[in-house]
Design a protein around this motif. Structure first.
Motif, PDB file in Angstrom:
ATOM      1  N   GLU A  58     -43.110 -19.105  48.302  1.00  0.00           N
ATOM      2  CA  GLU A  58     -43.447 -19.068  49.727  1.00  0.00           C
ATOM      3  C   GLU A  58     -44.949 -19.054  49.985  1.00  0.00           C
ATOM      4  O   GLU A  58     -45.440 -19.811  50.805  1.00  0.00           O
ATOM      5  CB  GLU A  58     -42.799 -17.844  50.383  1.00  0.00           C
ATOM      6  CG  GLU A  58     -41.282 -17.863  50.348  1.00  0.00           C
ATOM      7  CD  GLU A  58     -40.678 -16.639  50.987  1.00  0.00           C
ATOM      8  OE1 GLU A  58     -41.450 -15.763  51.442  1.00  0.00           O
ATOM      9  OE2 GLU A  58     -39.437 -16.541  51.030  1.00  0.00           O
ATOM     10  N   ARG A  59     -45.686 -18.167  49.299  1.00  0.00           N
ATOM     11  CA  ARG A  59     -47.111 -18.060  49.602  1.00  0.00           C
ATOM     12  C   ARG A  59     -47.892 -17.572  48.392  1.00  0.00           C
ATOM     13  O   ARG A  59     -47.391 -16.852  47.530  1.00  0.00           O
ATOM     14  CB  ARG A  59     -47.342 -17.128  50.797  1.00  0.00           C
ATOM     15  CG  ARG A  59     -46.815 -15.707  50.630  1.00  0.00           C
ATOM     16  CD  ARG A  59     -47.837 -14.785  50.004  1.00  0.00           C
ATOM     17  NE  ARG A  59     -47.278 -13.535  49.545  1.00  0.00           N
ATOM     18  CZ  ARG A  59     -47.148 -12.475  50.308  1.00  0.00           C
ATOM     19  NH1 ARG A  59     -47.485 -12.504  51.564  1.00  0.00           N
ATOM     20  NH2 ARG A  59     -46.667 -11.342  49.786  1.00  0.00           N
ATOM     21  N   ILE A  60     -49.169 -17.975  48.347  1.00  0.00           N
ATOM     22  CA  ILE A  60     -50.132 -17.510  47.358  1.00  0.00           C
ATOM     23  C   ILE A  60     -51.390 -17.096  48.096  1.00  0.00           C
ATOM     24  O   ILE A  60     -51.884 -17.817  48.968  1.00  0.00           O
ATOM     25  CB  ILE A  60     -50.472 -18.608  46.332  1.00  0.00           C
ATOM     26  CG1 ILE A  60     -49.255 -18.968  45.478  1.00  0.00           C
ATOM     27  CG2 ILE A  60     -51.623 -18.155  45.426  1.00  0.00           C
ATOM     28  CD1 ILE A  60     -49.476 -20.187  44.588  1.00  0.00           C
ATOM     29  N   ILE A  61     -51.917 -15.934  47.740  1.00  0.00           N
ATOM     30  CA  ILE A  61     -53.188 -15.441  48.273  1.00  0.00           C
ATOM     31  C   ILE A  61     -54.138 -15.256  47.096  1.00  0.00           C
ATOM     32  O   ILE A  61     -53.781 -14.624  46.098  1.00  0.00           O
ATOM     33  CB  ILE A  61     -53.001 -14.111  49.020  1.00  0.00           C
ATOM     34  CG1 ILE A  61     -52.216 -14.328  50.319  1.00  0.00           C
ATOM     35  CG2 ILE A  61     -54.352 -13.451  49.311  1.00  0.00           C
ATOM     36  CD1 ILE A  61     -51.782 -13.039  50.995  1.00  0.00           C
ATOM     37  N   LEU A  62     -55.338 -15.822  47.205  1.00  0.00           N
ATOM     38  CA  LEU A  62     -56.346 -15.655  46.160  1.00  0.00           C
ATOM     39  C   LEU A  62     -57.644 -15.252  46.827  1.00  0.00           C
ATOM     40  O   LEU A  62     -58.140 -15.945  47.718  1.00  0.00           O
ATOM     41  CB  LEU A  62     -56.534 -16.946  45.372  1.00  0.00           C
ATOM     42  CG  LEU A  62     -57.401 -16.901  44.107  1.00  0.00           C
ATOM     43  CD1 LEU A  62     -57.064 -18.062  43.185  1.00  0.00           C
ATOM     44  CD2 LEU A  62     -58.904 -16.924  44.416  1.00  0.00           C
ATOM     45  N   SER A  63     -58.186 -14.103  46.396  1.00  0.00           N
ATOM     46  CA  SER A  63     -59.476 -13.637  46.910  1.00  0.00           C
ATOM     47  C   SER A  63     -60.405 -13.437  45.726  1.00  0.00           C
ATOM     48  O   SER A  63     -60.031 -12.815  44.724  1.00  0.00           O
ATOM     49  CB  SER A  63     -59.308 -12.311  47.667  1.00  0.00           C
ATOM     50  OG  SER A  63     -60.552 -11.851  48.170  1.00  0.00           O
ATOM     51  N   THR A  64     -61.625 -13.992  45.814  1.00  0.00           N
ATOM     52  CA  THR A  64     -62.545 -13.898  44.686  1.00  0.00           C
ATOM     53  C   THR A  64     -63.985 -13.859  45.162  1.00  0.00           C
ATOM     54  O   THR A  64     -64.333 -14.473  46.170  1.00  0.00           O
ATOM     55  CB  THR A  64     -62.340 -15.078  43.709  1.00  0.00           C
ATOM     56  OG1 THR A  64     -63.167 -14.908  42.565  1.00  0.00           O
ATOM     57  CG2 THR A  64     -62.647 -16.408  44.374  1.00  0.00           C
ATOM     58  N   PHE A  65     -64.815 -13.154  44.414  1.00  0.00           N
ATOM     59  CA  PHE A  65     -66.241 -13.096  44.708  1.00  0.00           C
ATOM     60  C   PHE A  65     -66.931 -14.394  44.307  1.00  0.00           C
ATOM     61  O   PHE A  65     -67.809 -14.886  45.004  1.00  0.00           O
ATOM     62  CB  PHE A  65     -66.863 -11.910  43.957  1.00  0.00           C
ATOM     63  CG  PHE A  65     -68.362 -11.842  44.028  1.00  0.00           C
ATOM     64  CD1 PHE A  65     -69.001 -11.545  45.215  1.00  0.00           C
ATOM     65  CD2 PHE A  65     -69.142 -12.067  42.903  1.00  0.00           C
ATOM     66  CE1 PHE A  65     -70.382 -11.480  45.290  1.00  0.00           C
ATOM     67  CE2 PHE A  65     -70.520 -12.002  42.959  1.00  0.00           C
ATOM     68  CZ  PHE A  65     -71.144 -11.705  44.152  1.00  0.00           C
ATOM     69  N   ASP A  66     -66.510 -14.958  43.178  1.00  0.00           N
ATOM     70  CA  ASP A  66     -67.210 -16.122  42.637  1.00  0.00           C
ATOM     71  C   ASP A  66     -66.206 -17.118  42.071  1.00  0.00           C
ATOM     72  O   ASP A  66     -65.446 -16.788  41.161  1.00  0.00           O
ATOM     73  CB  ASP A  66     -68.181 -15.669  41.540  1.00  0.00           C
ATOM     74  CG  ASP A  66     -69.194 -16.737  41.155  1.00  0.00           C
ATOM     75  OD1 ASP A  66     -69.052 -17.881  41.623  1.00  0.00           O
ATOM     76  OD2 ASP A  66     -70.125 -16.428  40.388  1.00  0.00           O
ATOM     77  N   MET A  67     -66.200 -18.319  42.620  1.00  0.00           N
ATOM     78  CA  MET A  67     -65.382 -19.409  42.101  1.00  0.00           C
ATOM     79  C   MET A  67     -66.299 -20.600  41.864  1.00  0.00           C
ATOM     80  O   MET A  67     -67.044 -21.005  42.756  1.00  0.00           O
ATOM     81  CB  MET A  67     -64.270 -19.793  43.077  1.00  0.00           C
ATOM     82  CG  MET A  67     -63.417 -20.970  42.601  1.00  0.00           C
ATOM     83  SD  MET A  67     -62.162 -21.478  43.809  1.00  0.00           S
ATOM     84  CE  MET A  67     -60.981 -20.149  43.627  1.00  0.00           C
ATOM     85  N   ARG A  68     -66.246 -21.136  40.660  1.00  0.00           N
ATOM     86  CA  ARG A  68     -67.109 -22.278  40.351  1.00  0.00           C
ATOM     87  C   ARG A  68     -66.374 -23.263  39.452  1.00  0.00           C
ATOM     88  O   ARG A  68     -65.369 -22.919  38.833  1.00  0.00           O
ATOM     89  CB  ARG A  68     -68.406 -21.810  39.690  1.00  0.00           C
ATOM     90  CG  ARG A  68     -68.212 -21.073  38.376  1.00  0.00           C
ATOM     91  CD  ARG A  68     -69.526 -20.540  37.814  1.00  0.00           C
ATOM     92  NE  ARG A  68     -69.999 -19.356  38.504  1.00  0.00           N
ATOM     93  CZ  ARG A  68     -71.042 -18.628  38.088  1.00  0.00           C
ATOM     94  NH1 ARG A  68     -71.711 -18.997  37.009  1.00  0.00           N
ATOM     95  NH2 ARG A  68     -71.415 -17.560  38.757  1.00  0.00           N
ATOM     96  N   GLU A  69     -66.894 -24.467  39.384  1.00  0.00           N
ATOM     97  CA  GLU A  69     -66.253 -25.500  38.556  1.00  0.00           C
ATOM     98  C   GLU A  69     -66.198 -25.075  37.103  1.00  0.00           C
ATOM     99  O   GLU A  69     -67.082 -24.385  36.602  1.00  0.00           O
ATOM    100  CB  GLU A  69     -67.005 -26.818  38.679  1.00  0.00           C
ATOM    101  CG  GLU A  69     -66.686 -27.582  39.955  1.00  0.00           C
ATOM    102  CD  GLU A  69     -66.831 -29.086  39.779  1.00  0.00           C
ATOM    103  OE1 GLU A  69     -66.357 -29.603  38.749  1.00  0.00           O
ATOM    104  OE2 GLU A  69     -67.396 -29.734  40.674  1.00  0.00           O
ATOM    105  N   GLY A  70     -65.147 -25.508  36.428  1.00  0.00           N
ATOM    106  CA  GLY A  70     -64.956 -25.204  35.022  1.00  0.00           C
ATOM    107  C   GLY A  70     -63.535 -25.531  34.625  1.00  0.00           C
ATOM    108  O   GLY A  70     -62.691 -25.871  35.478  1.00  0.00           O
TER     109      GLY A  70
END
Length: 477
Positions: A80-92
């Motif tokens: 049904e749902r996904i929640i993602l919270s992050t301080f830092d997301m970068r390519e990789g």
């Protein structure tokens, strides 16, 4: 003076802008807020233990490989749902794996919401079609917490430091890991850091009295703040050639992931078998606005540690405190004689600024009476955890520094579980055995097997110089 200003207009303008930026970014935080009576009263009513077991079970994710594995497995099970919270997301590579699964779930109709801090959004995500490939999907919404705006420097330091993932009402991950290769997966051996997080599995979906529901309510509160702005959510972006190429690459990557890791993408996983039973699980947090904060989380953590009967072990990457925090830590030592702090030796850490300040004020940390152990294992340890007696474990994003105490949003999860406590103690004990036992600000004892790292002369000079220069702005560390 007027003639000088006319001759050096550009220099004066640059100096004025620099002064404006520094003063604007620093001034709002020079005065530390104090704990209000209502905060103390609310904490006094909190209970962190219960009789019997609760509706949730817990597992420890100690390695970067386990962090990758559990993300793949858990995200795949979303309905049904996904929640993602992050301080830092970068390519990789690990980020591409995660986004590949998220895109596949969005194609299946799963609602996906992602919240990223403004620094990462501006520096790591803007201009990268990889993130547009996901944000432009109709079932995905990405928001940025407090986007960078150099015209309003008094807002620059309000950062969101939370890191968690929620999938349906099934389970969530929460800890200190950011979303890139430095913390997740085994794509690199050269530039990595150890960290830690918890997996909490909900055995009773629909039960309103769970920490999962509490975390979801916290997310909704932050998500709907006025300072959270959309990140390239226009579906028209999907028409651009480079975005289409990135989306196709993610689709191909998902097919490869499922083919190479069928055990993660096929069939049900018995979370009950791979988790510990737990009693009460409680979420502790800082205020979520972007300005100088009441030090709620530090206060509650210290008050909880003071209730220990036998021992407290506090792991943090580094220590940066003000006079009130030193006083609280001294009282903690008096209340619980067996209190230890595990932190990185400056030669082992990855935060140059915090290391500079720690060296300058190390005598004050030692003066609290708390036994310090400086980890010298060769790889920076980014974990933030606390053990209280033999049944309470606390894991999350909070560093024992001024920024985590007064500036950032932070989360720590308090878990009543003897099994989890025992496993976490094993990792902390191993860390302690690879550490220098601090005798005073200039003296330590080290186990025979430990090879003490030596910082080059220039770096020690740099620490000393920077530690002096940064003092007027240490409220930002």
């Amino acid at each position: 003076m007027i003639r000088f200003l006319r001759r050096h207009k550009l220099t004066c303008l640059v100096l004025f802008i620099l002064f404006y930026m520094i003063l604007g970014a620093t001034a709002p935080f020079l005065s530390y807020k104090r704990i209000e009576d209502i905060t103390a009263e609310n904490f006094a009513r909190k209970k962190f233990r219960m009789e019997g077991t609760g509706p949730e079970r817990v597992a420890l994710l100690e390695t970067n490989e386990s962090a990758w594995t559990e993300r793949m497995r858990l995200l795949e099970q979303a309905e049904e749902r996904i929640i993602l919270s992050t301080f830092d997301m970068r390519e990789g590579e690990s980020t591409r794996d995660i986004l590949a699964v998220l895109l596949a779930k969005a194609e299946e109709g799963v609602d996906i919401r992602i919240l990223v801090d403004g620094v990462s959004g501006a520096v790591r995500m803007e201009g990268h079609e990889l993130f547009y490939a996901l944000s432009s999907h109709p079932n995905v919404e990405i928001r940025i917490y407090n986007p960078l705006n150099l015209l309003t420097p008094w807002k620059l330091m309000g950062r969101m430091h939370d890191k968690y993932v929620i999938v349906d009402e099934k389970a969530y991950l929460l800890g200190g890991r950011n979303t890139f290769d430095y913390f997740i997966g085994n794509y690199t051996n050269e530039n990595v850091s150890y960290d830690r997080e918890l997996l909490v599995y909900n055995t009773r979906p629909g039960d309103p009295d769970t920490s999962l529901r509490e975390l979801e309510a916290y997310f909704e509160g932050v998500w709907n703040l006025e300072v959270c702005k959309p990140f390239h959510n226009s579906e028209k972006l999907a028409e651009k050639k480079k975005v289409q190429e990135e989306r196709k690459a993610l689709e191909e990557r998902y097919a490869k992931l499922t083919a190479e890791n069928p055990e993660l993408f096929e069939g049900a996983w018995d979370y009950a078998e791979h988790t510990y039973e737990a009693g009460k699980i409680s979420l502790l947090s800082n205020p979520t606005h972007i300005y100088g904060k009441e030090p709620v989380l530090f206060y509650e953590l210290v008050q909880l540690m003071k209730q220990a009967d036998e021992r407290v072990i506090f792991q943090t990457p580094y220590v940066v405190c003000n006079s009130w925090m030193y006083e609280e830590l001294t009282e903690l030592k008096e209340a619980v004689p067996d209190t230890r702090i595990l932190l990185n030796a400056v030669e082992n850490g990855d935060n140059f600024v915090a290391s500079s300040d720690y060296l300058r004020h190390k005598d004050k940390v030692v003066a609290t009476g708390i036994q310090l152990y400086e980890y010298d294992g060769g790889t920076s340890n980014h974990g933030k955890s606390i053990l209280i007696d033999n049944d309470l474990s606390i894991v999350g994003s909070y560093n024992l520094d001024l920024r985590s105490t007064y500036l950032d949003t932070e989360l720590m999860l308090v878990v009543q579980s003897e099994g989890l406590n025992q496993e976490l103690e094993g990792y902390m004990t191993a860390m302690e055995q690879d550490s220098r036992k601090i005798i005073d600000a200039k003296t330590f004892e080290a186990p025979e097997h430990l090879e003490i790292q030596e910082a080059p002369f220039w770096k020690r000079v740099a620490w000393a110089v920077f530690g002096f220069v940064v003092q007027p702005f240490r409220c930002l560390i």
